[in-house]
Design an enzyme around this catalytic site. Structure first.
Site, mmCIF file in Angstrom:
data_model
loop_
_atom_site.group_PDB
_atom_site.id
_atom_site.type_symbol
_atom_site.label_atom_id
_atom_site.label_comp_id
_atom_site.label_asym_id
_atom_site.label_seq_id
_atom_site.Cartn_x
_atom_site.Cartn_y
_atom_site.Cartn_z
ATOM 1 N N GLY A 24 2.631 -0.481 1.578
ATOM 2 C CA GLY A 24 3.250 -1.236 0.504
ATOM 3 C C GLY A 24 2.699 -2.646 0.414
ATOM 4 O O GLY A 24 2.012 -3.125 1.319
ATOM 5 N N GLY B 47 3.956 -6.660 -0.828
ATOM 6 C CA GLY B 47 5.047 -7.522 -1.234
ATOM 7 C C GLY B 47 4.508 -8.825 -1.783
ATOM 8 O O GLY B 47 3.303 -8.994 -1.946
ATOM 9 N N TYR C 92 4.273 -11.623 -0.410
ATOM 10 C CA TYR C 92 3.438 -12.413 0.498
ATOM 11 C C TYR C 92 2.770 -11.592 1.594
ATOM 12 O O TYR C 92 2.043 -12.127 2.424
ATOM 13 C CB TYR C 92 4.245 -13.578 1.101
ATOM 14 C CG TYR C 92 5.069 -13.255 2.321
ATOM 15 C CD1 TYR C 92 4.701 -13.741 3.571
ATOM 16 C CD2 TYR C 92 6.223 -12.478 2.238
ATOM 17 C CE1 TYR C 92 5.458 -13.459 4.705
ATOM 18 C CE2 TYR C 92 6.976 -12.204 3.351
ATOM 19 C CZ TYR C 92 6.601 -12.701 4.586
ATOM 20 O OH TYR C 92 7.354 -12.415 5.702
ATOM 21 N N GLY C 93 2.962 -10.280 1.595
ATOM 22 C CA GLY C 93 2.368 -9.467 2.649
ATOM 23 C C GLY C 93 1.826 -8.141 2.161
ATOM 24 O O GLY C 93 2.228 -7.632 1.109
ATOM 25 N N VAL D 154 1.156 -4.272 3.808
ATOM 26 C CA VAL D 154 1.574 -3.476 4.961
ATOM 27 C C VAL D 154 0.738 -2.198 5.040
ATOM 28 O O VAL D 154 0.606 -1.469 4.054
ATOM 29 C CB VAL D 154 3.078 -3.127 4.880
ATOM 30 C CG1 VAL D 154 3.509 -2.370 6.133
ATOM 31 C CG2 VAL D 154 3.917 -4.393 4.723
ATOM 32 N N LYS E 242 1.301 -5.629 9.408
ATOM 33 C CA LYS E 242 1.564 -6.455 8.228
ATOM 34 C C LYS E 242 0.584 -7.608 8.221
ATOM 35 O O LYS E 242 0.391 -8.283 9.231
ATOM 36 C CB LYS E 242 3.003 -6.970 8.228
ATOM 37 C CG LYS E 242 3.375 -7.695 6.934
ATOM 38 C CD LYS E 242 4.880 -7.907 6.827
ATOM 39 C CE LYS E 242 5.268 -8.484 5.485
ATOM 40 N NZ LYS E 242 6.733 -8.629 5.348
ATOM 41 N N ASP F 226 17.953 -9.503 2.554
ATOM 42 C CA ASP F 226 17.170 -8.644 1.660
ATOM 43 C C ASP F 226 17.552 -7.184 1.870
ATOM 44 O O ASP F 226 16.686 -6.303 1.945
ATOM 45 C CB ASP F 226 15.672 -8.859 1.918
ATOM 46 C CG ASP F 226 14.790 -8.313 0.788
ATOM 47 O OD1 ASP F 226 15.292 -8.211 -0.343
ATOM 48 O OD2 ASP F 226 13.620 -8.000 1.049
#
Length: 254
Positions: A27, A29, A31-32, A34, A49, A144
């Site tokens: 995935g 995000g 800022y990352g 994975v 990550k 979250d």
């Protein structure tokens, strides 16, 4: 445009840090990135990550990445990831954690069309509440809690993604209470989401959930307090008491 060119994920087969082979991207995000990787030394699957390269220039983003690893380092729970190591490589920032097999709730609901009746939804909440309690006892607030961050395998629930987590103080402050109640509110949102998986609309116009869903009074009471429609919860114990009352009401129906 800069982010588009700079943040290209590693391709399958790429070797990271000399012994992690990229299997696929799990995935991405804000800022990352994975990855599912194979550790060529142990032959075990790991999750890596990477901080997006475009974020390297932001001190705040680097700090958030380091804060996330610090939270993971304090965790020791079989239903949460284990942090193995952190490293930098060509100015890229990475951390390695355990791979938890299972599909997240979002995928199960949307792609496999999994549904949860009232009792099953409450049982999911019961498992999730235990994990949130574990975090709160460490003064960690997830912030979250969403269905993509919850994995489910053989009816066992796992919690992931601590990228937005915050640390509170040992002595509870107004700010800590606010973060705690945000996690409680998110629990309410998740419960409501699960309950809607069995709902089929009978009306052209959308109605409030209190009218669309046919729920036990105890479940309605629980939801209204989690969602802060009625007096918000301030302790896990109060939530647990009302949750068990709702479960008991559903057992009577069975």
């Amino acid at each position: 445009m800069y982010q588009f060119f700079v943040d290209k994920p590693f391709k399958e087969g790429t070797i990271i840090n000399n012994h992690y082979e990229v299997v696929r991207v799990i995935g991405t995000g804000s800022y990352g990135i994975v990855y599912l990787c194979k550790d060529l030394r142990s032959q075990k699957n790991r999750v890596i990550k990477q901080l997006r390269p475009s974020k390297h220039r932001s001190k705040k983003e680097v700090e958030l990445f380091e804060i996330e690893t610090s939270f993971l380092r304090t965790l020791n729970h079989k239903k949460m990831p284990i942090l193995y190591e952190t490293f930098t490589n060509n100015e890229d920032f990475f951390y390695v954690m355990s791979y938890i097999e299972g599909d997240n709730l979002e995928d199960q609901i949307f792609y496999t069309k999994k549904t949860f009746n009232e009792k099953e939804s409450l049982q999911i909440l019961e498992q999730l509440l235990e994990l949130v309690d574990y975090l709160h006892q460490k003064n960690i607030y997830h912030q979250d809690l969403r269905i993509p961050n919850i994995l489910l395998k053989n009816n066992e629930l796992f919690l992931i993604d601590f990228g937005l987590s915050k640390l509170g103080k040992a002595v509870e402050s107004a700010h800590s209470l606010k973060m705690k109640q945000q996690d409680y509110y998110d629990l309410g949102e998740i419960l409501l989401y699960l309950l809607y998986t069995t709902y089929t609309s009978k009306y052209k116009k959308a109605l409030p959930w209190t009218e669309e869903l046919s729920l036990e009074n105890e479940t309605v009471h629980l939801l209204k307090r989690l969602l802060q429609i009625n007096e918000p919860y301030s302790t896990i114990k109060d939530i647990s008491d009302d949750l068990h009352a709702a479960l008991k009401a559903n057992e009577k129906v069975d």
